[in-house]
Motif scaffolding. Sequence first.
Motif, PDB file in Angstrom:
ATOM      1  N   SER A  45     -15.465 -29.959  27.739  1.00 10.07           N
ATOM      2  CA  SER A  45     -14.516 -28.952  28.183  1.00 10.07           C
ATOM      3  C   SER A  45     -14.384 -27.871  27.120  1.00 10.07           C
ATOM      4  O   SER A  45     -14.233 -28.174  25.938  1.00 10.07           O
ATOM      5  N   THR A  71     -20.221 -29.022  32.511  1.00 13.18           N
ATOM      6  CA  THR A  71     -18.820 -28.631  32.394  1.00 13.18           C
ATOM      7  C   THR A  71     -18.067 -29.600  33.307  1.00 13.18           C
ATOM      8  O   THR A  71     -18.676 -30.248  34.173  1.00 13.18           O
ATOM      9  N   TYR A  73     -16.205 -29.070  35.921  1.00 14.51           N
ATOM     10  CA  TYR A  73     -16.330 -28.761  37.344  1.00 14.51           C
ATOM     11  C   TYR A  73     -17.747 -29.000  37.848  1.00 14.51           C
ATOM     12  O   TYR A  73     -17.940 -29.428  38.991  1.00 14.51           O
ATOM     13  N   GLU A  74     -18.754 -28.780  37.020  1.00 14.38           N
ATOM     14  CA  GLU A  74     -20.124 -29.124  37.407  1.00 14.38           C
ATOM     15  C   GLU A  74     -20.232 -30.633  37.632  1.00 14.38           C
ATOM     16  O   GLU A  74     -20.826 -31.081  38.616  1.00 14.38           O
ATOM     17  N   MET A  76     -17.917 -32.754  38.462  1.00 23.06           N
ATOM     18  CA  MET A  76     -17.202 -33.192  39.666  1.00 23.06           C
ATOM     19  C   MET A  76     -18.020 -32.945  40.932  1.00 23.06           C
ATOM     20  O   MET A  76     -17.876 -33.672  41.908  1.00 23.06           O
ATOM     21  N   SER A  77     -18.917 -31.963  40.909  1.00 25.56           N
ATOM     22  CA  SER A  77     -19.715 -31.687  42.101  1.00 25.56           C
ATOM     23  C   SER A  77     -20.890 -32.648  42.263  1.00 25.56           C
ATOM     24  O   SER A  77     -21.438 -32.775  43.348  1.00 25.56           O
ATOM     25  N   ASP A  96      -9.147 -29.294  33.282  1.00 31.12           N
ATOM     26  CA  ASP A  96     -10.458 -29.553  33.886  1.00 31.12           C
ATOM     27  C   ASP A  96     -11.059 -30.881  33.435  1.00 31.12           C
ATOM     28  O   ASP A  96     -11.618 -31.627  34.233  1.00 31.12           O
ATOM     29  N   GLU A  99      -9.204 -33.718  35.168  1.00 26.97           N
ATOM     30  CA  GLU A  99      -9.637 -33.879  36.561  1.00 26.97           C
ATOM     31  C   GLU A  99     -10.989 -34.580  36.623  1.00 26.97           C
ATOM     32  O   GLU A  99     -11.217 -35.428  37.495  1.00 26.97           O
ATOM     33  N   ALA A 100     -11.893 -34.249  35.709  1.00 22.07           N
ATOM     34  CA  ALA A 100     -13.193 -34.931  35.655  1.00 22.07           C
ATOM     35  C   ALA A 100     -12.985 -36.418  35.354  1.00 22.07           C
ATOM     36  O   ALA A 100     -13.678 -37.279  35.912  1.00 22.07           O
TER      37      ALA A 100
END
Length: 191
Positions: A45, A71, A73-74, A76-77, A96, A99-100
Amino acid sequence: MSRITLQESIDHFHRWFNLGLDVGVINFVGKLLDLRDRGVAIVGSGASQSSAVLLARCIEYYLKGQAKPFTPYEYMSVAPVYSAVILISAGGTNQDILEAQEVALALEVDPLVLITARSESPLVSNSADYPRRTVLSIPMDPMGTVDGFLGTISLIAIWAVIANTSRVLSGASDGLPRDWMQESVSRARSY
């Protein structure tokens, strides 16, 4: 606690690098060895993204393993693809990365490794009961210096942990020699 300037960060580089070198990495190396035949997601992060890239390269080079930096968000996808996750966050408070971590916990990854400079952070406490969690905590400066926006102090310390881990993975169990650090700092100051 006082914020430091960039020049102060440069002047004290060796001190913060040594903080990272003093962290015991043997258990962490053991976790990495367990991952050599599996893909691992390494999530960083903010400024810690550079640490994720560095650690991924070390795993690929020394262990011939598959490691991919992301990252939060990457990650999480693509999270379901990875059963092992390393989260790197100096402060352990960025939304972030938290959340991961939630995604990783929901997927019951094994292991979940946390690298942080704050052992008393939401990143650490949110997974306190998770049985497959390992925390690599870097004790920060006892003088109470605050990192600042770029996280210079913790970034240097985390890089030192990764450098020391790489040294152990390469077969030199004694870690990085201290005189190497002094020489490097001297050269950096001469520019």
